[in-house]
Design a protein around this motif. Structure first.
Motif, PDB file in Angstrom:
ATOM      1  N   ASP A 125     -16.913  73.781  -6.139  1.00 45.32           N
ATOM      2  CA  ASP A 125     -18.224  73.385  -5.541  1.00 45.32           C
ATOM      3  C   ASP A 125     -19.033  72.440  -6.928  1.00 45.32           C
ATOM      4  O   ASP A 125     -18.007  72.644  -8.171  1.00 45.32           O
ATOM      5  CB  ASP A 125     -19.238  74.166  -5.007  1.00 45.32           C
ATOM      6  CG  ASP A 125     -19.730  75.379  -6.065  1.00 45.32           C
ATOM      7  OD1 ASP A 125     -19.494  75.157  -7.101  1.00 45.32           O
ATOM      8  OD2 ASP A 125     -19.938  76.507  -5.640  1.00 45.32           O
ATOM      9  N   ALA A 126     -20.011  71.917  -6.836  1.00 42.22           N
ATOM     10  CA  ALA A 126     -20.593  71.215  -7.968  1.00 42.22           C
ATOM     11  C   ALA A 126     -20.731  71.977  -9.299  1.00 42.22           C
ATOM     12  O   ALA A 126     -20.979  71.673 -10.455  1.00 42.22           O
ATOM     13  CB  ALA A 126     -21.975  70.674  -7.621  1.00 42.22           C
ATOM     14  N   GLN A 127     -21.065  73.466  -8.988  1.00 40.02           N
ATOM     15  CA  GLN A 127     -21.117  74.263 -10.321  1.00 40.02           C
ATOM     16  C   GLN A 127     -19.858  74.771 -10.875  1.00 40.02           C
ATOM     17  O   GLN A 127     -19.783  75.589 -11.909  1.00 40.02           O
ATOM     18  CB  GLN A 127     -22.004  75.474  -9.888  1.00 40.02           C
ATOM     19  CG  GLN A 127     -23.463  75.291  -9.566  1.00 40.02           C
ATOM     20  CD  GLN A 127     -23.560  74.475  -8.501  1.00 40.02           C
ATOM     21  OE1 GLN A 127     -23.108  74.847  -7.230  1.00 40.02           O
ATOM     22  NE2 GLN A 127     -24.415  73.510  -8.505  1.00 40.02           N
ATOM     23  N   GLY A 128     -18.469  74.386 -10.139  1.00 37.63           N
ATOM     24  CA  GLY A 128     -17.379  74.773 -10.452  1.00 37.63           C
ATOM     25  C   GLY A 128     -16.914  76.085  -9.880  1.00 37.63           C
ATOM     26  O   GLY A 128     -15.822  76.632 -10.184  1.00 37.63           O
ATOM     27  N   THR A 129     -17.636  76.683  -8.934  1.00 37.89           N
ATOM     28  CA  THR A 129     -17.149  77.778  -8.200  1.00 37.89           C
ATOM     29  C   THR A 129     -16.109  77.748  -7.509  1.00 37.89           C
ATOM     30  O   THR A 129     -16.068  76.658  -6.691  1.00 37.89           O
ATOM     31  CB  THR A 129     -18.192  78.383  -7.657  1.00 37.89           C
ATOM     32  OG1 THR A 129     -19.421  78.425  -8.464  1.00 37.89           O
ATOM     33  CG2 THR A 129     -17.826  80.063  -6.905  1.00 37.89           C
ATOM     34  N   VAL A 130     -14.872  78.231  -7.666  1.00 36.50           N
ATOM     35  CA  VAL A 130     -13.669  78.307  -6.759  1.00 36.50           C
ATOM     36  C   VAL A 130     -14.143  78.743  -5.487  1.00 36.50           C
ATOM     37  O   VAL A 130     -14.269  79.894  -5.182  1.00 36.50           O
ATOM     38  CB  VAL A 130     -12.392  78.936  -7.441  1.00 36.50           C
ATOM     39  CG1 VAL A 130     -11.434  78.894  -6.287  1.00 36.50           C
ATOM     40  CG2 VAL A 130     -12.183  78.319  -8.526  1.00 36.50           C
ATOM     41  N   LEU A 131     -13.800  77.893  -4.535  1.00 31.56           N
ATOM     42  CA  LEU A 131     -14.238  78.392  -2.934  1.00 31.56           C
ATOM     43  C   LEU A 131     -12.929  78.576  -2.334  1.00 31.56           C
ATOM     44  O   LEU A 131     -11.814  78.207  -2.467  1.00 31.56           O
ATOM     45  CB  LEU A 131     -14.803  76.976  -2.191  1.00 31.56           C
ATOM     46  CG  LEU A 131     -15.914  76.320  -2.901  1.00 31.56           C
ATOM     47  CD1 LEU A 131     -16.480  75.084  -2.229  1.00 31.56           C
ATOM     48  CD2 LEU A 131     -16.871  77.281  -3.138  1.00 31.56           C
ATOM     49  N   GLU A 132     -13.223  79.748  -1.302  1.00 31.21           N
ATOM     50  CA  GLU A 132     -11.943  80.362  -0.599  1.00 31.21           C
ATOM     51  C   GLU A 132     -11.890  80.150   0.670  1.00 31.21           C
ATOM     52  O   GLU A 132     -12.920  79.488   1.387  1.00 31.21           O
ATOM     53  CB  GLU A 132     -12.047  81.798  -0.823  1.00 31.21           C
ATOM     54  CG  GLU A 132     -12.049  82.538  -2.446  1.00 31.21           C
ATOM     55  CD  GLU A 132     -10.725  82.131  -3.219  1.00 31.21           C
ATOM     56  OE1 GLU A 132      -9.750  82.012  -2.500  1.00 31.21           O
ATOM     57  OE2 GLU A 132     -10.735  82.156  -4.458  1.00 31.21           O
ATOM     58  N   GLY A 133     -10.609  80.139   1.426  1.00 32.50           N
ATOM     59  CA  GLY A 133     -10.920  79.589   2.588  1.00 32.50           C
ATOM     60  C   GLY A 133     -10.942  78.372   3.127  1.00 32.50           C
ATOM     61  O   GLY A 133     -10.780  77.418   2.337  1.00 32.50           O
ATOM     62  N   GLU A 134     -11.423  78.179   4.275  1.00 33.66           N
ATOM     63  CA  GLU A 134     -12.056  76.807   4.669  1.00 33.66           C
ATOM     64  C   GLU A 134     -13.061  76.417   3.777  1.00 33.66           C
ATOM     65  O   GLU A 134     -13.974  77.013   3.663  1.00 33.66           O
ATOM     66  CB  GLU A 134     -12.616  76.768   6.070  1.00 33.66           C
ATOM     67  CG  GLU A 134     -11.877  76.302   7.198  1.00 33.66           C
ATOM     68  CD  GLU A 134     -12.376  76.283   8.736  1.00 33.66           C
ATOM     69  OE1 GLU A 134     -12.405  77.319   9.064  1.00 33.66           O
ATOM     70  OE2 GLU A 134     -13.032  75.126   9.015  1.00 33.66           O
ATOM     71  N   ALA A 135     -12.755  75.189   3.175  1.00 35.93           N
ATOM     72  CA  ALA A 135     -14.037  74.824   2.403  1.00 35.93           C
ATOM     73  C   ALA A 135     -13.781  73.160   2.031  1.00 35.93           C
ATOM     74  O   ALA A 135     -12.680  72.738   2.294  1.00 35.93           O
ATOM     75  CB  ALA A 135     -13.474  75.444   0.754  1.00 35.93           C
ATOM     76  N   GLU A 136     -14.874  72.576   1.484  1.00 42.69           N
ATOM     77  CA  GLU A 136     -14.783  71.206   1.194  1.00 42.69           C
ATOM     78  C   GLU A 136     -15.570  71.268  -0.140  1.00 42.69           C
ATOM     79  O   GLU A 136     -16.541  71.720  -0.630  1.00 42.69           O
ATOM     80  CB  GLU A 136     -15.371  70.354   2.188  1.00 42.69           C
ATOM     81  CG  GLU A 136     -15.466  69.176   1.741  1.00 42.69           C
ATOM     82  CD  GLU A 136     -15.452  67.935   2.872  1.00 42.69           C
ATOM     83  OE1 GLU A 136     -15.447  68.409   4.034  1.00 42.69           O
ATOM     84  OE2 GLU A 136     -15.645  66.758   2.574  1.00 42.69           O
ATOM     85  N   GLY A 137     -15.017  70.308  -1.187  1.00 40.56           N
ATOM     86  CA  GLY A 137     -15.481  70.025  -2.544  1.00 40.56           C
ATOM     87  C   GLY A 137     -14.546  69.427  -3.307  1.00 40.56           C
ATOM     88  O   GLY A 137     -14.110  68.202  -2.740  1.00 40.56           O
TER      89      GLY A 137
END
Ligand code: WTA
Length: 651
Positions: free
Chosen positions: A452-464
């Motif tokens: 995401d914009a903060q750099g957090t790695v998103l798990e599973g279904e995601a958009e970024g």
């Protein structure tokens, strides 16, 4: 009407025959990320080394300790891997199958033996002209066999080639020559595309009159069309006069795996195009491995990638990957719609092409002409279809699969970049079910993540935003002459990972869908254009005070170029000036950067701190005034109203 399928399973027969079948992918992928040293040591055995590497990877993306090295103690020569290595087993096999612009021109079959001899002759000629290991050589050629010969001859003597696409203007050639200090240019009298002549030599002459280009000592000129050109002696030399009498063997230079192989300029979100530098060992392992696996390559395939060698796709998947694999690589001089819109399929039938790799923009353009020009050909030889360069819309994917491939051939949607050297995400055709619009799964060793914009790695279904967490052998090593720019551009937005500049979605099955650039790069017909480049071309015109350029959705090109121009006080926005500015941009960059729309802008929307609000300009260009979003930070909201009024007036 029934809804079309959203998943196209691997054909059973292919799953059984493919070198990488169902189940193999998971196992190999798992190994590749669990023990990358072992995996890539094994992969390196596909090449012939003069010194087999014992150090496999030495990588850190951390800013304070940044390094990317692959096969650091290995030694090899790329041209030996693409040529000499095949002479015993494939000497008479066609390496390059050349098809000219005019179908009446006889095609040429250049065997591995003949290609080897031609490369050696040019390599000897380059040495005789003083080209040494590490020197830069610019290649500005049409799609003729000499372009591959030139690249491989540079590789043979250890010179770093930098190919400039034939559609770039003299000013663009000059910028690139000046940036890397080329010693020699290889060009042709003229190029030929769709029956039109391209004045390549004249463009080089014009470029060499521009400042910063006096590093160039020699210009080698291939006689191609026989068109008249001016020769400035002693600088300009005819290629045949210098090359033809050279010996047809040539001692290859021993190159360290991390010695540069080539520089290729590509547009970024800021400033001038960057010189993306690729090195020898890792690049060649990766280009050849991906080429074999992603296209399920077999010995008797006739493989055709329709890209131009001026782009990275031509480097990795016309020249280096296919030739390192001993494949037959078709090189096409022409365009998809000359002399008719059946040309691609006529070439497929004529040469029994089995693997066909092209760009979504070409598919969309051909689709517009309907099925008949396709159906008039057999295409029975086709086995695998590929796409690259931009997101492919599902309608175009289905047409490609259903009409071009008669529903028989898997479509591999390959996502990658100039920077990545080779394909990073694609469905291996024998192993992974395809989905129209999705590049699906990462290649071995490639670890994509969505942040995401903060750099957090998103798990599973995601958009970024799409980042890659660790290195792969084909990764670029630096921006030529500006290592800090390399680090700042790719590794500072999300520390510890490589930022691709692309947006991406991962679905519930874990498949990746690239959504397009999230930076100020426009993807026009699969060609990257930086908004900043077009803006600086516009403001270099004396009548332009300010310019802002954005992309907008375009049916055929994927994205088009939309320019907002503020004139200097007292100038009037006439039609004649509009034409002049469009021609000016073509002159500064080249025809690929031609603005599709140019709108006079009495003012540009800016924040109170003076930053242009491109988000708003994009919405105006898209003609979506109801989606402007938050406009409260504008210094002068009336600017937007006037731009909207103009836009509506124009529509
Ligand atoms: C885009 C071309 C979606 C993407 C090899 C990337 C794609 C840029 C795909 C690189 C694809 C390339 N699906 N988008 N299959 N392939 N792109 O450097 O935005 O000319 O960042 O390399 O093209 O363009 P480049």
């Amino acid at each position: 009407m029934s809804t079309p399928p959203s998943v196209y399973p691997v054909p059973e027969a292919l799953a059984a025959q493919a070198a990488i079948g169902r189940g193999d992918y998971e196992r190999l992928y798992d190994e590749s990320v669990r023990d990358p040293d072992a995996f890539w040591a094994r992969a390196a055995q596909r090449l012939q080394w003069m010194q087999v590497p014992t150090q496999i990877r030495d990588v850190s993306f951390a800013l304070e300790d940044f390094r990317i090295r692959w096969y650091g103690d290995g030694e090899l020569n790329a041209s030996v891997n693409c040529l000499d290595r095949h002479l015993h087993t494939r000497g008479d096999k066609t390496a390059i199958l050349w098809e000219g612009d005019d179908p009446a021109t006889p095609p040429r079959h250049v065997s591995y033996r003949e290609l080897h001899a031609r490369v050696c002759r040019l390599a000897n000629a380059l040495r005789s002209l003083g080209v040494r290991k590490g020197d830069r050589v610019t290649i500005y050629l049409p799609m003729i066999v000499e372009s591959a010969v030139a690249m491989l001859a540079c590789a043979r003597v250890g010179a770093v080639h930098t190919v400039v696409f034939g559609g770039f203007s003299p000013a663009s050639i000059a910028d690139r020559v000046a940036d890397c200090g080329s010693k020699l240019i290889i060009t042709a009298d003229e190029g030929l595309r769709g029956g039109r002549r391209i004045p390549l030599k004249a463009n080089v002459d014009a470029a060499l009159k521009l400042p910063g280009t006096n590093s160039v000592e020699t210009v080698l000129v291939v006689r191609h069309t026989g068109g008249a050109v001016g020769m400035q002696m002693p600088r300009d030399r005819w290629y045949d006069a210098v090359v033809d009498d050279q010996p047809d063997t040539c001692e290859p230079e021993r190159m360290n795996a991390e010695d540069p192989l080539f520089i290729l300029y590509t547009s970024g979100s800021t400033g001038k195009p960057k010189g993306v530098l690729h090195t020898t060992g890792g690049y060649l392992v990766f280009a050849s491995y991906t080429h074999e696996a992603v296209f399920d390559l077999r010995e008797d395939d006739v493989y055709w990638c329709t890209a131009d060698v001026g782009w990275v796709t031509g480097h990795s998947y016309i020249v280096y990957g296919p030739l390192a694999n001993g494949a037959t690589s078709l090189m096409f001089e022409g365009v998809p719609n000359y002399p008719s819109v059946s040309r691609f399929w006529e070439v497929v039938d004529r040469h029994k092409v089995s693997i066909f790799y092209t760009a979504p923009t070409a598919i969309r353009a051909l689709m517009r002409d309907g099925d008949a020009p396709v159906k008039s050909s057999s295409r029975a030889s086709l086995r695998i279809l590929g796409t690259v360069g931009e997101p492919i819309n599902p309608e175009a994917w289905r047409w490609y699969h259903g009409v071009v491939g008669d529903g028989r051939c898997p479509v591999v949607d390959t996502w990658w970049q100039t920077e990545t050297g080779g394909i990073l995400i694609a469905p291996l055709p024998g192993a992974i079910d395809a989905k129209p619009g999705s590049a699906t799964r990462p290649f071995f060793g490639v670890q994509p993540a969505i942040v995401d914009a903060q750099g957090t790695v998103l798990e599973g279904e995601a958009e970024g935003n799409l980042v890659i967490l660790d290195s792969w052998p084909g990764q670029m090593r630096t921006v030529y002459g500006d290592h800090q720019r390399f680090i700042d551009t790719y590794f500072s937005a999300y520390p510890g990972s490589y930022f691709t500049g692309d947006g991406c979605r991962r679905d519930a099955d874990g498949d990746y869908w690239i959504t397009g650039r999230v930076d100020d790069v426009i993807n026009v017909s699969g060609h990257r254009i930086g908004t900043a480049e077009v803006e600086s071309a516009l403001v270099s015109h004396p009548k332009v005070a300010e310019a802002a350029v954005v992309g907008f959705p375009h049916d055929i090109k994927g994205q088009g170029i939309y320019a907002y121009v503020t004139l200097v006080a007292g100038e009037e926005g006439t039609d004649a000036l509009l034409k002049e500015l469009v021609a000016h941009v073509r002159g500064e960059i080249g025809p690929i950067a031609t603005p599709d729309h140019l709108q006079w802008a009495p003012g540009l929307p800016k924040t109170r701190s003076g930053k242009i609000m491109r988000r708003i300009l994009r919405k105006i260009a898209e003609n979506a005034p109801d989606q402007l979003g938050d406009t409260t930070t504008l210094a002068d909201p009336s600017v937007v109203e006037s731009l909207l009024r103009e836009r509506r007036g124009a529509a």
